[in-house]
Design an enzyme around this catalytic site. Structure first.
Site, short mmCIF file in Angstrom:
data_model
loop_
_atom_site.label_atom_id
_atom_site.label_comp_id
_atom_site.label_asym_id
_atom_site.label_seq_id
_atom_site.Cartn_x
_atom_site.Cartn_y
_atom_site.Cartn_z
N SER A 553 0.85 -1.18 0.00
CA SER A 553 0.00 0.00 0.00
C SER A 553 0.89 1.24 0.00
O SER A 553 1.65 1.46 -0.94
CB SER A 553 -0.95 -0.04 1.20
OG SER A 553 -1.93 0.94 1.10
N HIS A 668 -8.35 -4.77 -0.51
CA HIS A 668 -7.07 -4.10 -0.32
C HIS A 668 -6.04 -4.98 0.35
O HIS A 668 -4.84 -4.74 0.23
CB HIS A 668 -7.28 -2.82 0.50
CG HIS A 668 -6.05 -1.99 0.62
ND1 HIS A 668 -5.32 -1.59 -0.47
CD2 HIS A 668 -5.40 -1.49 1.70
CE1 HIS A 668 -4.28 -0.87 -0.08
NE2 HIS A 668 -4.30 -0.80 1.23
#
Length: 694
Positions: A553, A668
């Site tokens: 991320s 995610h």
């Protein structure tokens, strides 16, 4: 009552997880924009082609099968602590294993849980639900109303951030016929009473922020259509979002509130328990933590009214609308300390924090006249996290772990003054050959950057040790000593060394440590990471030939920057669900919510800096650029998979070797279930062994 804190829930919904420019590409002449079409036929055909090519190399490795088997066994092991939320005499837990792939939502009476022998009652079986409804459901949480059996359950399609909220009766163990249902959106809600919700959702065109979150809250009454809900508070489309929640005090009283996130780190808070919303007097950079005995408790991310940055502060709830609230500092960390979590029991406030990245627990109790601080004794030199509490219960739970010690669950009893171990996990790898050490590297501005090394006791510092360096460096997210069976079994036991760096951008030393690397000051984060790389080589722990790096991320952005700025330092990079196109990130999914962290491509000075660091635009072929492994997820609706796709396409265009894997499911975290997570880990460690051990 929410089974996670409002502050944690809001953050979790948002977080992510000098170089030479070529002048060959800008955001205006991007030839790979078509790869941003997430589920377009052409884009997915490209994804499948890259997956097939990369999986052939990685899964075809003779070591993959054993790594995968070990990763599966660890992922589905029942040797995990069943943690969760405390509510009205029960501990609520979400559990996944090889049988319950999607998971069980269940509960145990606190007395049984505290004895170390919980008796579980299944409330909702998500594998069964998915089969019955022919849906790809992933459990995203529950919001339950005290004194009732009613809960709102959040269900995600395949792991997306967008969820469908459905009313569930935990007594009847069924969804409520004709009950509340909020259709799929990046929605949030809270109970007012059994017949009323406050909801923030997609109300139609023009009701979502540029970041993709609601900015209008409405009151919805049972038995009426959602479209008839009454507006009670409106933010702006330029906000990050508006989030409802409820604060509960020790006497069970509840105060509904709203958080208007103006930016990622600045917000306004409102009480919603009156005839009209009332602004709560707090600075923009403050986080409401909860209520305790009539006091509003919050942390300060900036100094305010003579109170220090980083402090835990309280003032009487009746002062929320006062011009000068009677605020008191409960705890003020020094420059090498931080507050990591705040929890509430009937008797005290429990604060988890760190001192030089070593965990500690504090107890703060109000005796009717003054606040009394004391320490709760736990083992030193590890991580401590709060693992369940309620403002209406006397006991709470905490977990201690370190790199080589499996998680131990403690009950905080005697009004939260004493910690008693009630369960320790068995070791999932033999830790006896290993030792953990803490070192410091010196960054470009002279700041000392701590990092941990996990290695064999008999390791020779000859520069030949295959070493994996992990870091994150953003959003005030701390990286702390944690027991990782995957690191132990898949990496240490196969001859690797593991390093965890506490670079700036994180929260290890409070808000100032994070804010040092915001926007155009972000280069210092990358300088910190480079300093750790250099220090590892100087100490002989490893060498560039044997050094690999990993981050996801925001940490994926870190990987992309470091590959461009210092490719000569590493021979491997695992780039997980990354941000890589920093000139378009604010136009993709939740990207606009992060401009307070990275700066805006629309602001000239901030754009100039982003042009210097953006990994995608600054790619160039050079002989010392290592072969990276880039991973993402099709269903990630937080960090757009287009970042990873375009980066890899550009590398291929430049003739640069690269491996790529995109999970078609997963959200995610890049994994919708434990089995997929195990496969991803096996792929990563196969790649690292190929690059650093062969």
């Amino acid at each position: 009552m929410r089974l996670v804190s409002l502050a944690a829930a809001v953050l979790a919904s948002l977080v992510l997880g000098s170089c030479s420019t070529t002048g060959s590409m800008s955001s205006g002449n991007d030839p790979y924009l078509w790869l941003e079409d997430v589920e377009g036929e052409r884009a997915l055909a490209w994804v499948r082609e890259q997956n097939a090519r990369s999986l052939a190399q990685l899964e075809g490795d003779a070591r993959f099968a054993a790594l995968h088997a070990d990763a599966l066994a660890l992922a589905n092991s029942r040797d995990r602590l069943p943690l969760g939320g405390v509510r009205e005499g029960y501990l609520y837990n979400f559990w996944q294993d090889e049988t319950n792939v999607r998971g069980l939502w269940r509960r145990s009476p606190l007395a049984a849980y505290t004895s170390g022998n919980p008796t579980w009652e299944t409330l909702l079986d998500f594998d069964d639900l998915a089969r019955r409804e022919n849906a790809n459901w992933v459990f995203k949480g529950a919001d339950c109303l005290e004194g009732t059996t009613r809960c709102m359950i959040a269900l995600s399609d395949g792991g997306r951030d967008a969820v469908t909220w459905r009313e569930y009766d935990i007594g009847a163990k069924s969804f409520v016929d004709g009950g509340f249902v909020v259709p799929a959106a990046k929605a949030s809600l809270t109970w007012v009473d059994q017949n009323t919700l406050i909801v923030g959702t997609d109300w139609g065109p023009g009701t979502m922020t540029e970041s993709g979150y609601p900015f209008i809250l409405k009151r919805w009454t049972r038995g009426t259509p959602l479209t008839s809900a009454t507006e009670i508070l409106r933010g702006q489309s330029t906000d990050v979002g508006m989030y409802p929640g409820t604060l509960e005090d020790t006497d069970g009283s509840r105060v509904p509130i709203a958080i208007e996130a103006d930016t990622f780190f600045e917000s306004q808070s409102y009480r919603l328990d009156g005839a009209a919303p009332q602004r709560i007097n707090l600075p923009a950079k403050a986080t409401v933590q909860g209520l305790h005995k009539g006091f509003l408790v919050f942390t300060l991310e900036e100094a305010w009214r003579g109170l220090p940055q980083g402090a835990l502060v309280a003032y009487p709830l009746e002062d929320t609308g006062a011009e000068a609230p009677r605020a008191t500092v409960l705890y003020a960390p020094n420059a090498r300390q931080s507050i990591e979590g705040v929890a509430f029991t009937r008797d005290a406030i429990i604060v988890s924090g760190y001192e030089n990245v070593r965990g500690r627990l504090l107890r703060l109790a109000y005796d009717g006249r003054a606040w009394v601080e004391s320490n709760i004794d736990l083992p030193p030199n590890g991580s401590v996290g709060i693992a369940g509490s309620s403002p209406t219960e006397s006991i709470a739970y905490a977990v201690f772990e370190d790199f080589l010690t499996p998680d131990t669950l403690y009950v905080l009893e005697d009004r939260g003054t004493r910690a008693r171990a009630i369960r320790s996990l068995p070791a999932q790898f033999d830790a006896s050959p290993y030792v953990s050490e803490q070192f410091e590297a010196v960054s470009s501005d002279g700041t000392r950057i701590p990092y941990f090394v996990l290695r064999r006791r008999d390791q020779q510092n000859n520069g030949q040790n295959p070493t994996l360096l992990y870091a994150y460096g953003g959003f005030q997210v701390s990286q702390t000593p944690a027991y990782s069976p995957n690191v132990g079994k898949l990496w240490l036991d196969r001859g690797g060394t593991y390093v965890l760096a506490n670079i700036r951008g994180g929260g290890e030393f409070g808000p100032a440590w994070h804010q040092a690397g915001l926007k155009t000051h972000r280069q210092i984060i990358y300088d910190d990471f480079y300093a750790v790389e250099q220090d590892l080589v100087t100490r002989g722990i490893t060498s560039p030939r044997r050094l690999g790096i990993m981050g996801g991320s925001n940490g994926g952005l870190l990987m992309g920057v470091m590959l461009n700025q210092h490719p000569e330092m590493v021979n491997a990079a695992v780039v997980q669900v990354p941000l890589l196109d920093m000139l378009r990130y604010d136009q993709l999914l939740a990207g606009a919510s992060w401009v307070d962290e990275y700066g805006s491509p629309s602001v000239p000075a901030e754009r100039r800096f982003l042009e210097q660091i953006s990994p995608y635009q600054n790619l160039r072929a050079r002989p010392d650029f290592p072969l990276p492994f880039v991973e993402t997820s099709t269903k990630d609706d937080r960090v757009h998979p287009g970042h990873a796709r375009k980066y890899v396409a550009r590398m291929i265009e430049l003739g640069m070797p690269v491996l790529y894997y995109e999970n078609i499911d997963g959200g995610h975290s890049a994994a919708a279930n434990q089995n997929e997570a195990a496969r991803r880990r096996a792929l990563e460690y196969t790649y690292l062994m190929q690059r650093l051990m062969d």
